[in-house]
Motif scaffolding. Structure first.
Motif, PDB file in Angstrom:
ATOM      1  N   ALA A   1       0.849  -1.195   0.000  1.00 59.46           N
ATOM      2  CA  ALA A   1       0.000   0.000   0.000  1.00 59.46           C
ATOM      3  C   ALA A   1       0.882   1.241   0.000  1.00 59.46           C
ATOM      4  O   ALA A   1       2.085   1.166   0.299  1.00 59.46           O
ATOM      5  CB  ALA A   1      -0.880  -0.012   1.255  1.00 59.46           C
ATOM      6  N   ASN A   2       0.285   2.376  -0.319  1.00 55.29           N
ATOM      7  CA  ASN A   2       1.015   3.639  -0.174  1.00 55.29           C
ATOM      8  C   ASN A   2       1.592   3.699   1.235  1.00 55.29           C
ATOM      9  O   ASN A   2       0.905   3.346   2.207  1.00 55.29           O
ATOM     10  CB  ASN A   2       0.063   4.820  -0.358  1.00 55.29           C
ATOM     11  N   GLY A   3       2.824   4.161   1.380  1.00 58.01           N
ATOM     12  CA  GLY A   3       3.399   4.234   2.725  1.00 58.01           C
ATOM     13  C   GLY A   3       4.880   4.565   2.676  1.00 58.01           C
ATOM     14  O   GLY A   3       5.439   4.850   1.605  1.00 58.01           O
ATOM     15  N   PHE A   4       5.503   4.516   3.851  1.00 55.34           N
ATOM     16  CA  PHE A   4       6.929   4.821   4.023  1.00 55.34           C
ATOM     17  C   PHE A   4       7.597   3.485   4.366  1.00 55.34           C
ATOM     18  O   PHE A   4       7.306   2.895   5.419  1.00 55.34           O
ATOM     19  CB  PHE A   4       7.067   5.846   5.155  1.00 55.34           C
ATOM     20  N   TRP A   5       8.494   3.017   3.480  1.00 55.65           N
ATOM     21  CA  TRP A   5       8.994   1.645   3.565  1.00 55.65           C
ATOM     22  C   TRP A   5      10.506   1.573   3.682  1.00 55.65           C
ATOM     23  O   TRP A   5      11.227   2.443   3.181  1.00 55.65           O
ATOM     24  CB  TRP A   5       8.553   0.874   2.314  1.00 55.65           C
ATOM     25  N   GLN A   6      10.964   0.493   4.306  1.00 52.03           N
ATOM     26  CA  GLN A   6      12.393   0.175   4.378  1.00 52.03           C
ATOM     27  C   GLN A   6      12.557  -1.322   4.146  1.00 52.03           C
ATOM     28  O   GLN A   6      11.582  -2.072   4.229  1.00 52.03           O
ATOM     29  CB  GLN A   6      12.959   0.540   5.754  1.00 52.03           C
ATOM     30  N   LEU A   7      13.781  -1.759   3.852  1.00 50.38           N
ATOM     31  CA  LEU A   7      14.049  -3.201   3.763  1.00 50.38           C
ATOM     32  C   LEU A   7      15.430  -3.412   4.375  1.00 50.38           C
ATOM     33  O   LEU A   7      16.435  -2.961   3.817  1.00 50.38           O
ATOM     34  CB  LEU A   7      13.993  -3.664   2.310  1.00 50.38           C
ATOM     35  N   GLU A   8      15.460  -4.039   5.511  1.00 51.72           N
ATOM     36  CA  GLU A   8      16.696  -4.114   6.287  1.00 51.72           C
ATOM     37  C   GLU A   8      17.278  -5.522   6.314  1.00 51.72           C
ATOM     38  O   GLU A   8      16.547  -6.516   6.273  1.00 51.72           O
ATOM     39  CB  GLU A   8      16.440  -3.636   7.719  1.00 51.72           C
ATOM     40  N   GLY A   9      18.616  -5.582   6.414  1.00 47.32           N
ATOM     41  CA  GLY A   9      19.327  -6.856   6.601  1.00 47.32           C
ATOM     42  C   GLY A   9      18.953  -7.886   5.547  1.00 47.32           C
ATOM     43  O   GLY A   9      18.944  -7.595   4.361  1.00 47.32           O
ATOM     44  N   ASP A  10      18.640  -9.095   6.035  1.00 44.24           N
ATOM     45  CA  ASP A  10      18.312 -10.179   5.106  1.00 44.24           C
ATOM     46  C   ASP A  10      16.819 -10.288   4.849  1.00 44.24           C
ATOM     47  O   ASP A  10      16.357 -11.278   4.266  1.00 44.24           O
ATOM     48  CB  ASP A  10      18.817 -11.522   5.672  1.00 44.24           C
ATOM     49  N   ASP A  11      16.052  -9.276   5.300  1.00 43.49           N
ATOM     50  CA  ASP A  11      14.600  -9.327   5.079  1.00 43.49           C
ATOM     51  C   ASP A  11      14.306  -9.486   3.592  1.00 43.49           C
ATOM     52  O   ASP A  11      15.006  -8.920   2.746  1.00 43.49           O
ATOM     53  CB  ASP A  11      13.922  -8.037   5.572  1.00 43.49           C
ATOM     54  N   LYS A  12      13.254 -10.235   3.319  1.00 44.59           N
ATOM     55  CA  LYS A  12      12.871 -10.441   1.909  1.00 44.59           C
ATOM     56  C   LYS A  12      11.773  -9.458   1.508  1.00 44.59           C
ATOM     57  O   LYS A  12      11.512  -9.256   0.330  1.00 44.59           O
ATOM     58  CB  LYS A  12      12.345 -11.875   1.702  1.00 44.59           C
ATOM     59  N   GLU A  13      11.096  -8.912   2.519  1.00 45.29           N
ATOM     60  CA  GLU A  13       9.996  -7.998   2.224  1.00 45.29           C
ATOM     61  C   GLU A  13      10.222  -6.675   2.930  1.00 45.29           C
ATOM     62  O   GLU A  13      10.889  -6.614   3.975  1.00 45.29           O
ATOM     63  CB  GLU A  13       8.679  -8.611   2.707  1.00 45.29           C
ATOM     64  N   ALA A  14       9.633  -5.628   2.377  1.00 45.32           N
ATOM     65  CA  ALA A  14       9.760  -4.309   2.984  1.00 45.32           C
ATOM     66  C   ALA A  14       8.877  -4.215   4.229  1.00 45.32           C
ATOM     67  O   ALA A  14       7.869  -4.915   4.339  1.00 45.32           O
ATOM     68  CB  ALA A  14       9.365  -3.245   1.966  1.00 45.32           C
ATOM     69  N   SER A  15       9.285  -3.358   5.157  1.00 42.56           N
ATOM     70  CA  SER A  15       8.470  -3.122   6.365  1.00 42.56           C
ATOM     71  C   SER A  15       8.251  -1.613   6.500  1.00 42.56           C
ATOM     72  O   SER A  15       9.038  -0.802   5.988  1.00 42.56           O
ATOM     73  CB  SER A  15       9.171  -3.681   7.603  1.00 42.56           C
ATOM     74  N   LEU A  16       7.174  -1.275   7.206  1.00 46.18           N
ATOM     75  CA  LEU A  16       6.820   0.152   7.303  1.00 46.18           C
ATOM     76  C   LEU A  16       7.746   0.901   8.268  1.00 46.18           C
ATOM     77  O   LEU A  16       8.150   0.366   9.301  1.00 46.18           O
ATOM     78  CB  LEU A  16       5.373   0.291   7.787  1.00 46.18           C
ATOM     79  N   VAL A  17       8.055   2.145   7.911  1.00 45.41           N
ATOM     80  CA  VAL A  17       8.768   3.065   8.799  1.00 45.41           C
ATOM     81  C   VAL A  17       7.700   4.017   9.334  1.00 45.41           C
ATOM     82  O   VAL A  17       6.830   4.456   8.564  1.00 45.41           O
ATOM     83  CB  VAL A  17       9.826   3.891   8.009  1.00 45.41           C
ATOM     84  N   PRO A  18       7.733   4.348  10.633  1.00 45.43           N
ATOM     85  CA  PRO A  18       6.723   5.306  11.113  1.00 45.43           C
ATOM     86  C   PRO A  18       6.931   6.681  10.480  1.00 45.43           C
ATOM     87  O   PRO A  18       8.066   7.115  10.309  1.00 45.43           O
ATOM     88  CB  PRO A  18       6.965   5.350  12.630  1.00 45.43           C
ATOM     89  N   TRP A  19       5.829   7.323  10.122  1.00 46.93           N
ATOM     90  CA  TRP A  19       5.952   8.662   9.526  1.00 46.93           C
ATOM     91  C   TRP A  19       6.602   9.633  10.499  1.00 46.93           C
ATOM     92  O   TRP A  19       7.255  10.570  10.139  1.00 46.93           O
ATOM     93  CB  TRP A  19       4.586   9.231   9.154  1.00 46.93           C
TER      94      TRP A  19
END
Ligand SMILES: NC(=O)c1ccc[n+]([C@@H]2O[C@H](COP(=O)([O-])OP(=O)(O)OC[C@H]3O[C@@H](n4cnc5c(N)ncnc54)[C@H](OP(=O)(O)O)[C@@H]3O)[C@@H](O)[C@H]2O)c1
Length: 247
Positions: free
Chosen positions: A229-247
């Motif tokens: 969805a629309n949002g603020f995203w990051q992808l850290e380390g060995d993660d395979k999927e992006a995760s949300l960053v708080p606005w």
């Protein structure tokens, strides 16, 4: 799926170059437009990418995001030469160190906001029409920063900014992303946090390889339709999927 056309601004070096490299490696059947302030720098970057073995179609688009006429000319060029655009990555950005006596404060804010905010607003408003006309799934990814997050900044999760005008410009970039997302429901709008990457931007003092910083943008650009969805995203380390960053 038919090949996508993907434009990355400021892609002749740094994180933008790594974004283009990673995208073209992951999805070689797509068509890439390497945004650079000069064709010469753009072509050098493409030559370098070829030496890495990249075979995807890559063309230079001369583009200075601090210049409205350059943005308009670039849109006309993309429209007539390539016929459409699916993904726009607004990566080009600057930070101007503030003098201890604040003598360049006005210049620092004006130039930083002109590139990091006005430039992105002009890019989105200029290219959106073409994207909506020609793409089934238009996506705009604005390269932001953890520094943009008011939540992280105001809860002791980040040390004081070395360049306040830069951090504030990235918070404004997030706000711009949110406003466009509300106004344009037929396109996806993402802010992406690449993390602290080793580039000229910070004297190569970052902790991440720019190719690792590029991962979040690659994920947002290539994920199946509707995954994020629309949002603020990051992808850290060995993660395979992006995760949300708080606005
Ligand atoms: N490095 C980090 O740790 C970090 C962390 C968070 C976010 N970011 C963001 O990531 C993005 C890329 O940063 P970077 O570290 O790769 O910086 P960089 O190494 O300094 O590269 C910046 C790129 O932007 C281009 N650029 C600057 N002004 C431009 C303009 N007016 N028009 C078109 N292109 C322009 C530069 O082109 P020239 O070669 O012509 O100068 C260069 O290609 C920026 O938005 C930055 O804020 C970086």
């Amino acid at each position: 799926m038919s090949p996508r056309t993907i434009l990355v601004t400021g892609a002749n070096r740094g994180i933008g170059y790594s974004i283009l490299q990673a995208l073209a490696t992951r999805s070689p059947s797509d068509h890439f437009l390497l945004g650079a302030r000069t064709t010469k720098n753009g072509n050098s970057a493409i030559e370098e990418l070829r030496t890495l073995g990249l075979q995807a179609e890559i063309d230079v688009v001369e583009l200075d995001v601090a210049s409205e006429s350059s943005i308009k000319a670039a849109e006309e060029y993309v429209r007539t030469k390539f016929g459409g655009l699916d993904v726009l990555v607004n990566n080009a950005g600057i930070a101007i160190l503030e003098e201890a006596d604040h003598s360049n404060l006005s210049k620092s804010y004006a130039e930083t906001f002109n590139t990091n905010i006005t430039g992105v607003a002009l890019m989105m408003s200029t290219f959106l029409c073409l994207m909506k006309e020609t793409s089934q799934d238009p996506r705009i990814i604005n390269v932001s920063s953890a520094r943009a997050s008011l939540q992280l900044s105001s809860t002791g999760n980040l040390p004081p900014s070395r360049v306040i005008s830069y951090s504030v410009s990235k918070t404004a970039l997030n706000a711009l992303t949110v406003e466009y997302a509300k106004a344009e429901p037929d396109a996806r709008f993402y802010a992406a946090s690449p993390g602290h990457c080793k580039t000229a931007f910070n004297g190569f003092k970052g902790t991440k390889d720019p190719l690792d910083g590029a991962k979040v943008v690659v994920e947002l650009a290539l994920a199946e339709k509707g995954k994020y969805a629309n949002g603020f995203w990051q992808l850290e380390g060995d993660d395979k999927e992006a995760s949300l960053v708080p606005w």
